[in-house]
Design a protein around this motif. Structure first.
Motif, PDB file in Angstrom:
ATOM      1  N   THR A 136       0.875  -1.187  -0.245  1.00  0.00           N
ATOM      2  CA  THR A 136      -0.035   0.171  -0.040  1.00  0.00           C
ATOM      3  C   THR A 136       0.983   1.043   0.009  1.00  0.00           C
ATOM      4  OG1 THR A 136       0.037   0.177   2.587  1.00  0.00           O
ATOM      5  CG2 THR A 136      -1.723  -1.348   1.124  1.00  0.00           C
ATOM      6  N   GLN A 137       0.280   2.372   0.032  1.00  0.00           N
ATOM      7  CA  GLN A 137       0.993   3.752   0.130  1.00  0.00           C
ATOM      8  C   GLN A 137       1.730   3.818   1.171  1.00  0.00           C
ATOM      9  OE1 GLN A 137      -1.703   6.620  -1.077  1.00  0.00           O
ATOM     10  NE2 GLN A 137      -1.972   6.306  -3.123  1.00  0.00           N
ATOM     11  N   ASP A 138       1.257   3.287   2.335  1.00  0.00           N
ATOM     12  CA  ASP A 138       2.037   3.352   3.731  1.00  0.00           C
ATOM     13  C   ASP A 138       2.988   2.440   3.878  1.00  0.00           C
ATOM     14  OD1 ASP A 138       0.138   5.548   3.912  1.00  0.00           O
ATOM     15  OD2 ASP A 138      -1.329   4.185   5.004  1.00  0.00           O
TER      16      ASP A 138
END
Length: 332
Positions: A194-196
């Motif tokens: 994910t982006q995180d």
């Protein structure tokens, strides 16, 4: 890691391996089963070979000594006790898309209409193997990493609702995801980035784009890889068309999808969109997917056996009967 499976193409062929599985399952460390006082339900594929069915009975009664045993298809268990079947409904069409193949099974009053059963030789195993070949060609050699690729398929793949639209999105990279491979030290199980997600220098990733929906597409178009069979929607339509005309409407109105492939996002929506043009607009088309398609057959069998003991006894073979008469009863 190498898997040794007792089943080949959905049929039990390696009893030595299966005995090890059953011994572990029935042991005190797992289920702690006393076979002499236990009733057993065994699922078997449609048109199971008589020799394999006899071997089932021999092992169940002679080796383990179960009190009684009922052999049935998963579709029958769904018809006998499913939340999607009301007492007023005599007809049910079960699509069982599992590990080895996909069955389309129409049932009337809980019994399969044998002449209308259809099988597609596409299951979860073929989808995983196809994804292995694609990933090995475009990224890393994953041909001996079946478990990892299977997890990759389950987390990343989906059934396209509109193949042409998704292909256009894939060309723009809009459908791409990154799957982080496990190293079995810091990362024990692969996951979708994910982006995180913060990665280290040692993390390895595989980017999946059009593969995400092209692999499950084989269920609906087996001819894409040279399998000369109809896709799922055509198989369903052909199966129902082989039934009596008065049964066709109720069957189309009561379709149940079970099996691991039913967990792929978009599966029932795609089936509906392909099946609706084939079915007369005068008929209702309704497709059900249980909350857990993998366990639904087991849940139906467990609930039916517990809530309908008289029906179970009427259809099951007891050990006493088997020891006296042999295997001449209930050849399901």
């Amino acid at each position: 890691m190498v898997y040794k499976r007792p089943f080949e193409r959905g049929y039990l062929t390696d009893w030595e391996t299966q005995r090890q599985v059953l011994d572990r399952l029935f042991s005190q460390d797992v289920l702690n089963v006393d076979p002499s006082g236990t009733d057993l339900i065994l699922t078997q594929p449609p048109f199971n070979f008589p020799l394999l069915a006899r071997q089932y009975d021999e092992v169940v009664f002679e080796e383990y000594g179960f009190q009684s045993c009922l052999r049935a298809t998963g579709a029958e268990l769904c018809a006998w006790h499913s939340e999607f079947v009301s007492p007023r409904q005599d007809c049910l069409l079960v699509i069982d898309s599992g590990f080895s193949f996909t069955h389309v099974i129409p049932l009337l009053r809980g019994r399969p209409i044998e002449g209308a059963i259809r099988r597609i030789n596409v299951g979860g195993k073929l989808l995983t193997n196809h994804l292995k070949e694609i990933v090995s060609y475009r990224h890393f050699n994953m041909m001996d990493k079946t478990a990892i690729v299977n997890d990759m398929k389950e987390q990343c793949c989906f059934v396209s609702r509109d193949f042409d639209v998704d292909m256009k999105l894939a060309r723009k990279g809009a459908t791409a995801v990154e799957y982080v491979l496990p190293d079995f030290q810091r990362v024990m199980k692969g996951f979708v980035r994910t982006q995180d997600t913060m990665l280290t220098d040692t993390d390895q990733t595989i980017t999946l784009n059009r593969e995400r929906f092209m692999v499950p597409e084989l269920v609906f178009h087996p001819s894409d890889i040279g399998i000369d069979q109809a896709g799922l929607a055509e198989a369903v339509f052909e199966s129902v068309s082989c039934c009596h005309q008065e049964l066709q409407g109720p069957l189309f109105a009561n379709i149940l999808i079970v099996g691991g492939n039913a967990c792929l996002p978009g599966f029932p929506h795609r089936l509906y969109s392909e099946l609706r043009p084939l079915v007369s607009m005068d008929l209702v088309l309704q497709i059900h997917t249980p909350a857990n398609p993998v366990r639904h057959v087991w849940q139906c069998g467990a609930m039916w056996g517990a809530s309908c003991p008289d029906q179970f006894k009427a259809q099951a073979m007891s050990r006493a009967w088997y020891m006296e008469h042999g295997q001449d009863r209930f050849q399901l």
